[in-house]
Design a protein around this motif. Structure first.
Motif, PDB file in Angstrom:
ATOM      1  N   ASN A   1       0.850  -1.242   0.275  1.00 20.14           N
ATOM      2  CA  ASN A   1       0.091  -0.127  -0.011  1.00 20.14           C
ATOM      3  C   ASN A   1       0.942   1.256   0.007  1.00 20.14           C
ATOM      4  OD1 ASN A   1      -2.892  -1.185   0.445  1.00 20.14           O
ATOM      5  ND2 ASN A   1      -1.493  -2.346   2.140  1.00 20.14           N
ATOM      6  N   SER A   2       2.086   1.144  -0.174  1.00 21.39           N
ATOM      7  CA  SER A   2       3.060   2.296  -0.282  1.00 21.39           C
ATOM      8  C   SER A   2       2.564   3.446  -1.191  1.00 21.39           C
ATOM      9  CB  SER A   2       4.488   1.624  -0.357  1.00 21.39           C
ATOM     10  OG  SER A   2       4.802   1.117  -1.769  1.00 21.39           O
TER      11      SER A   2
ATOM     12  N   ILE B   1      -0.118   5.341   0.492  1.00 25.81           N
ATOM     13  CA  ILE B   1       0.499   5.902   1.664  1.00 25.81           C
ATOM     14  C   ILE B   1       1.251   7.098   1.506  1.00 25.81           C
ATOM     15  CG2 ILE B   1       1.977   5.606   3.587  1.00 25.81           C
ATOM     16  CD1 ILE B   1       1.011   2.683   3.904  1.00 25.81           C
TER      17      ILE B   1
END
Length: 221
Positions: A127-128, A131
């Motif tokens: 999910n970087s 984010i």
């Protein structure tokens, strides 16, 4: 150099365009600011001083804020929402490669390090993108508030009106007007790309379906 350009030309051109536009905004914003200073019988300032004014900081990060919000929400929403026929959407009728769970036991040698490490680092890496985009939005949002409060207070002082804190500025209609006027245009533009890519084409662009693809085909492949 030729190989560098071939592999990174898109990023290079976009950064050059960004730098040119930012320089243009800075110079014209400085000129506008000094015109306003003269109109209020205030001293004009140099370019270096202008870069520290709320006028400059607010103008820059007000726009960055909306861009990063747009991209963060788009990345997240396309995980679970679909638009049949759009090149910008996953196909709702089939499993996409982006949905595949990585094999933590036997990852290929060229797999990014977080995948080979596994565990919570992999979960974070999965999910970087969203984010980091959200963090950039929050940073820009904060700097917009700081710069906006400074610019607002400068105007208040000129007309002998009370100033506000940064938190107080967040409660003003001015701050939210600045935000919403940018947010609405970003959401409209990305919605236009999603819908127009159903019916229109751009040969050679990964943001478009193949020219001969039927309108109902979803995704760019």
């Amino acid at each position: 150099m030729q190989q560098l350009w071939r592999n990174n030309g898109l990023t290079i051109v976009l950064l050059i365009l960004f730098a040119g536009a930012l320089i243009g905004q800075t110079i014209t914003g400085w000129q506008v600011y000094n015109v306003q200073q003269e109109e209020h019988s205030q001293p004009v300032i140099g370019l270096g001083q202008y870069l520290r004014t709320g006028h400059f900081v607010e103008a820059v990060f007000e726009n960055w804020e909306s861009e990063f919000l747009q991209m963060a929400l788009y990345v997240v929403l396309t995980v679970f929402l679909f638009q049949r026929g759009s090149a910008e959407s996953k196909n709702p009728d089939q499993q996409e490669t982006v949905d595949a769970v990585p094999d933590e036991d036997k990852p290929p040698a060229n797999t990014p390090w977080p995948v080979r490490h596994g565990g919570w680092i992999l979960k974070l890496y999965e999910n970087s993108l969203a984010i980091v985009l959200l963090l950039l939005f929050l940073l820009s949002f904060s700097l917009h508030a700081l710069g906006g409060a400074r610019a607002y207070n400068e105007e208040q002082q000129v007309i002998n009106q009370p100033t506000v804190s940064t938190i107080g500025y967040l409660a003003t209609s001015q701050f939210w007007f600045e935000s919403f006027q940018n947010w609405q245009s970003e959401f409209l533009s990305i919605a236009a790309v999603v819908v127009l890519s159903i019916f229109l084409r751009q040969r050679g662009s990964p943001e478009s379906k193949p020219v001969d693809a039927p309108h109902r085909q979803t995704g760019s492949d």
